[in-house]
Design a protein around this motif. Structure first.
Motif, mmCIF file in Angstrom:
data_model
loop_
_atom_site.group_PDB
_atom_site.id
_atom_site.type_symbol
_atom_site.label_atom_id
_atom_site.label_comp_id
_atom_site.label_asym_id
_atom_site.label_seq_id
_atom_site.Cartn_x
_atom_site.Cartn_y
_atom_site.Cartn_z
ATOM 1 N N ALA A 30 0.830 -1.202 0.000
ATOM 2 C CA ALA A 30 0.000 0.000 0.000
ATOM 3 C C ALA A 30 0.870 1.259 0.000
ATOM 4 C CB ALA A 30 -0.922 0.003 1.207
ATOM 5 N N PHE A 31 2.004 1.207 0.692
ATOM 6 C CA PHE A 31 2.907 2.358 0.708
ATOM 7 C C PHE A 31 3.433 2.658 -0.692
ATOM 8 C CE2 PHE A 31 7.330 3.891 0.994
ATOM 9 C CZ PHE A 31 7.092 5.121 1.573
ATOM 10 N N TRP A 32 3.851 1.618 -1.413
ATOM 11 C CA TRP A 32 4.401 1.838 -2.756
ATOM 12 C C TRP A 32 3.320 2.249 -3.748
ATOM 13 C CZ3 TRP A 32 9.029 3.173 -2.792
ATOM 14 C CH2 TRP A 32 9.953 2.631 -1.919
ATOM 15 N N ILE A 33 2.107 1.770 -3.561
ATOM 16 C CA ILE A 33 1.003 2.238 -4.406
ATOM 17 C C ILE A 33 0.762 3.721 -4.166
ATOM 18 C CG2 ILE A 33 -1.494 2.069 -4.752
ATOM 19 C CD1 ILE A 33 -1.211 -0.953 -4.312
ATOM 20 N N PHE A 34 0.791 4.138 -2.912
ATOM 21 C CA PHE A 34 0.615 5.553 -2.577
ATOM 22 C C PHE A 34 1.726 6.405 -3.189
ATOM 23 C CE2 PHE A 34 1.534 9.125 0.298
ATOM 24 C CZ PHE A 34 0.336 9.814 0.190
ATOM 25 N N ILE A 35 2.968 5.958 -3.073
ATOM 26 C CA ILE A 35 4.099 6.706 -3.655
ATOM 27 C C ILE A 35 3.949 6.777 -5.174
ATOM 28 C CG2 ILE A 35 6.610 6.669 -4.009
ATOM 29 C CD1 ILE A 35 5.710 7.615 -1.233
ATOM 30 N N GLY A 36 3.512 5.686 -5.797
ATOM 31 C CA GLY A 36 3.301 5.687 -7.244
ATOM 32 C C GLY A 36 2.229 6.685 -7.660
ATOM 33 N N MET A 37 1.176 6.795 -6.866
ATOM 34 C CA MET A 37 0.119 7.760 -7.176
ATOM 35 C C MET A 37 0.619 9.196 -7.013
ATOM 36 S SD MET A 37 -3.117 5.773 -5.519
ATOM 37 C CE MET A 37 -4.360 6.921 -6.065
ATOM 38 N N VAL A 38 1.449 9.434 -6.008
ATOM 39 C CA VAL A 38 2.020 10.777 -5.828
ATOM 40 C C VAL A 38 2.889 11.139 -7.031
ATOM 41 C CG1 VAL A 38 3.668 12.097 -4.432
ATOM 42 C CG2 VAL A 38 1.897 10.756 -3.315
ATOM 43 N N VAL A 39 3.700 10.203 -7.492
ATOM 44 C CA VAL A 39 4.555 10.452 -8.664
ATOM 45 C C VAL A 39 3.701 10.691 -9.905
ATOM 46 C CG1 VAL A 39 6.242 9.369 -10.212
ATOM 47 C CG2 VAL A 39 6.542 9.221 -7.741
ATOM 48 N N ALA A 40 2.633 9.919 -10.071
ATOM 49 C CA ALA A 40 1.755 10.085 -11.236
ATOM 50 C C ALA A 40 1.092 11.459 -11.234
ATOM 51 C CB ALA A 40 0.691 8.989 -11.253
ATOM 52 N N LEU A 43 3.715 14.032 -12.230
ATOM 53 C CA LEU A 43 3.987 14.024 -13.676
ATOM 54 C C LEU A 43 2.837 14.627 -14.471
ATOM 55 C CD1 LEU A 43 5.671 10.525 -14.097
ATOM 56 C CD2 LEU A 43 6.757 12.765 -14.317
ATOM 57 N N LEU A 44 1.616 14.363 -14.064
ATOM 58 C CA LEU A 44 0.468 14.963 -14.749
ATOM 59 C C LEU A 44 0.456 16.483 -14.588
ATOM 60 C CD1 LEU A 44 -2.333 12.397 -13.924
ATOM 61 C CD2 LEU A 44 -1.409 12.932 -16.173
ATOM 62 N N GLY A 45 0.790 16.977 -13.411
ATOM 63 C CA GLY A 45 0.860 18.428 -13.196
ATOM 64 C C GLY A 45 1.961 19.057 -14.022
ATOM 65 N N TRP A 46 3.106 18.409 -14.087
ATOM 66 C CA TRP A 46 4.230 18.918 -14.889
ATOM 67 C C TRP A 46 3.839 18.967 -16.368
ATOM 68 C CZ3 TRP A 46 7.510 15.877 -18.186
ATOM 69 C CH2 TRP A 46 8.617 16.572 -18.679
ATOM 70 N N SER A 47 3.198 17.903 -16.854
ATOM 71 C CA SER A 47 2.769 17.865 -18.249
ATOM 72 C C SER A 47 1.716 18.939 -18.525
ATOM 73 C CB SER A 47 2.212 16.482 -18.580
ATOM 74 O OG SER A 47 1.722 16.451 -19.890
ATOM 75 N N LEU A 48 0.802 19.132 -17.589
ATOM 76 C CA LEU A 48 -0.241 20.153 -17.760
ATOM 77 C C LEU A 48 0.376 21.538 -17.903
ATOM 78 C CD1 LEU A 48 -3.246 21.051 -17.706
ATOM 79 C CD2 LEU A 48 -2.979 21.252 -15.238
ATOM 80 N N THR A 49 1.332 21.881 -17.051
ATOM 81 C CA THR A 49 1.937 23.208 -17.145
ATOM 82 C C THR A 49 2.695 23.384 -18.456
ATOM 83 O OG1 THR A 49 3.860 22.452 -15.881
ATOM 84 C CG2 THR A 49 2.107 23.544 -14.665
ATOM 85 N N ARG A 50 3.363 22.331 -18.934
ATOM 86 C CA ARG A 50 4.057 22.420 -20.226
ATOM 87 C C ARG A 50 3.074 22.673 -21.364
ATOM 88 N NH1 ARG A 50 7.121 17.627 -21.794
ATOM 89 N NH2 ARG A 50 7.731 18.960 -23.506
#
Length: 82
Positions: A30-40, A43-50
């Protein structure tokens, strides 16, 4: 009818084995799933700003064909003439 509901509820309570508090834990999965969601989300926010920066640059350069002229009033502000 009420007797049936009471008996059914009693059977469900007897069959439901609730785990003890010491047996329940989130774990590393569950911890790694949470970290994966934070990274996702990052990345979506970074792509949106670009993409928004590219869109603004293209709008400023007139790529969409709707570059306003100097004598045209801005469309987002209400006119003050009566």
């Amino acid at each position: 009818m009420n007797t049936f509901v009471i008996v059914l509820h009693s059977l469900v309570v007897l069959a439901d084995k609730t785990p003890a508090d010491k047996d329940v834990k989130a774990g590393w999965g569950a911890f790694w799933i949470f970290i994966g969601m934070v990274v996702a989300v990052g990345l979506l926010g970074w792509s949106l700003t670009r993409h928004l920066k590219k869109t603004q640059f293209n709008a400023d350069s007139g790529a969409f064909g709707d570059e306003p002229t100097a004598d045209e009033p801005a469309q987002d502000k209400p006119s003050t003439t009566v």
